[in-house]
Scaffold this active site. Structure first.
Site, short mmCIF file in Angstrom:
data_model
loop_
_atom_site.label_atom_id
_atom_site.label_comp_id
_atom_site.label_asym_id
_atom_site.label_seq_id
_atom_site.Cartn_x
_atom_site.Cartn_y
_atom_site.Cartn_z
N ILE A 152 0.89 -1.07 0.02
CA ILE A 152 -0.01 -0.13 0.13
C ILE A 152 0.89 1.24 0.04
O ILE A 152 0.45 1.94 -0.78
CB ILE A 152 -0.87 0.08 1.14
CG1 ILE A 152 -1.97 -1.12 0.95
CG2 ILE A 152 -1.74 1.20 1.50
CD1 ILE A 152 -2.80 -1.33 2.42
N ARG A 230 -4.05 1.40 10.73
CA ARG A 230 -4.55 0.84 11.89
C ARG A 230 -4.89 2.08 12.96
O ARG A 230 -3.98 2.86 13.24
CB ARG A 230 -4.00 -0.49 12.54
CG ARG A 230 -4.09 -1.61 11.79
CD ARG A 230 -5.58 -1.97 11.74
NE ARG A 230 -5.64 -3.28 10.95
CZ ARG A 230 -5.91 -3.55 9.73
NH1 ARG A 230 -6.20 -2.28 9.11
NH2 ARG A 230 -6.22 -4.70 9.27
N ASP A 254 -9.20 7.15 8.23
CA ASP A 254 -10.15 6.16 7.58
C ASP A 254 -10.26 4.92 8.97
O ASP A 254 -11.12 4.32 8.84
CB ASP A 254 -9.50 5.42 6.58
CG ASP A 254 -10.61 4.48 5.88
OD1 ASP A 254 -11.95 4.59 5.76
OD2 ASP A 254 -10.15 3.10 5.67
N GLU A 259 -13.47 1.28 16.69
CA GLU A 259 -14.36 1.39 15.60
C GLU A 259 -16.20 1.27 15.85
O GLU A 259 -16.35 0.49 16.94
CB GLU A 259 -14.08 0.16 14.51
CG GLU A 259 -12.60 0.50 13.87
CD GLU A 259 -12.44 0.14 12.48
OE1 GLU A 259 -12.94 -0.53 12.03
OE2 GLU A 259 -11.23 0.81 12.01
N HIS A 277 -13.63 3.27 8.01
CA HIS A 277 -12.86 2.35 7.76
C HIS A 277 -13.43 1.71 6.30
O HIS A 277 -13.67 0.66 6.35
CB HIS A 277 -12.97 1.05 8.55
CG HIS A 277 -11.88 0.40 8.57
ND1 HIS A 277 -11.19 -0.56 9.53
CD2 HIS A 277 -10.94 0.08 7.56
CE1 HIS A 277 -10.06 -1.23 8.95
NE2 HIS A 277 -10.08 -0.96 8.02
N ILE A 278 -13.25 2.33 5.18
CA ILE A 278 -13.84 2.02 3.86
C ILE A 278 -12.66 1.97 3.01
O ILE A 278 -12.96 1.84 1.83
CB ILE A 278 -14.75 3.11 3.42
CG1 ILE A 278 -14.31 4.31 3.04
CG2 ILE A 278 -16.23 2.98 4.37
CD1 ILE A 278 -15.13 5.42 2.44
N GLY A 279 -11.40 1.85 3.39
CA GLY A 279 -10.32 1.77 2.60
C GLY A 279 -10.44 0.62 1.57
O GLY A 279 -10.06 0.77 0.31
N ALA A 280 -10.76 -0.57 1.79
CA ALA A 280 -11.01 -1.57 0.72
C ALA A 280 -12.19 -1.79 -0.07
O ALA A 280 -12.53 -2.48 -0.66
CB ALA A 280 -10.74 -2.97 1.40
#
Length: 305
Positions: A152, A230, A254, A259, A277-280
């Site tokens: 990444i 993270r 993110d 969470e 947390h929408i990175g993927a």
């Protein structure tokens, strides 16, 4: 063969596995119920919402469970060593979501540079705040420091270079080959932190913050911090203090220490651009993750016939 999917899987991947004669059960279990449920499956596929730690493994060990797959990169929500000590293989899909996460990092950076998040929010409140949000900065010519130059991090670095930025990173274990050039250099961590206009975190977590009050103090005044790694990698209280003082100009986040119930004061700060947390979370990444999962499960099934 039975596989439990707790946090969702690409529909095409599910169809392919069922076509192979593998039973796929899509169901989420709370932590106190998960261990017992795992005893009835040969494998389990999880994302970030499900955690498989020592209590769940203790409840499942000695059963038919032999495979845990993290549909994503990080495996910090799995007690990997403990699982493997109990005869359970742990796998992940490290390549599939890398580009999606890297693109989100750049998107958050653009939002920080031009106050897109807060400016858009005021527009929805029918407020015309042109003067307040016409004090952004351009990325071209700026220096980006990337903490964690793996898959990444390298993609983030390449995209930053394409925007005319210079990229620095620090190597802890081994230096990736073929990355260094006129616009990308590996330097000591302190030099990277003190020389960068933007800091982007792409590293796995070891449970301790990589960005805390001490490291922030070494950064440039007006630095921008982006975290797509993270939540534990950033001391959220220290970051909030630095945003309030102006030491940190803006942050793009993110990931969160907690969470679903994140630090709402940090998330609602006017200088923070944030996502849950929408990175993927792209269609393309979901399909790539699904394809990797199919390969892992089919190989596992073939080896256990």
């Amino acid at each position: 063969m039975r596989i439990l999917v707790t946090d969702g899987m690409d529909a095409g991947a599910v169809e392919k596995l069922r076509g192979d004669g593998i039973e796929i059960v899509e169901q989420y279990y709370e932590a106190d119920e998960l261990g017992a449920a795992l005893r009835e499956f040969d494998g389990v596929v999880i994302r970030s919402a499900t955690k498989i730690k020592e209590p769940q493994i203790d409840a499942a060990k000695g059963s038919r469970l032999k495979l845990i797959i993290r549909a994503g990169v990080g495996v910090d929500n799995i007690a990997v060593k403990y699982a493997e000590e109990n005869g359970i293989t742990v796998r992940n899909t490290p390549r599939a979501s890398s580009n999606a996460v890297a693109e989100l990092a750049i998107a958050l950076l653009f939002s920080c540079a031009r106050s897109i998040s807060i400016a858009g929010s005021t527009m929805r409140q029918e407020r015309w705040e042109k003067k307040a949000y016409s004090k952004g900065f351009e990325l071209e010519g700026k220096t980006m420091g990337v903490i964690g130059y793996g898959r990444i991090g390298q993609l983030v670095g390449k995209k930053a270079q394409a925007l005319g930025m210079n990229v620095l990173s620090s190597v802890h274990r081994h230096k990736p080959e073929g990355c260094e050039c006129e616009t990308m250099h590996f330097v000591p961590m302190d030099e990277m932190i003190s020389s960068s206009d933007v800091i982007v975190l792409c590293a796995p977590s070891d449970g301790k913050p990589m960005v805390d009050a001490e490291s922030i103090a070494k950064m440039k005044d007006g630095v921008v911090i982006v975290n797509v790694s993270r939540g534990a990698n950033v001391d959220e209280a220290a970051l909030l203090d630095a945003l309030n003082s102006g030491k940190v100009r803006a942050a793009g986040l993110d990931v969160w220490l907690s969470e679903k119930t994140p630090n709402w004061e940090l998330a609602s700060h006017p200088s923070v651009s944030c996502t849950p947390h929408i990175g993927a979370g792209t269609k393309e990444a979901s399909k790539r993750i699904g394809a990797e999962l199919v390969d892992i499960i089919e190989s596992f099934a073939a080896g256990n016939q």
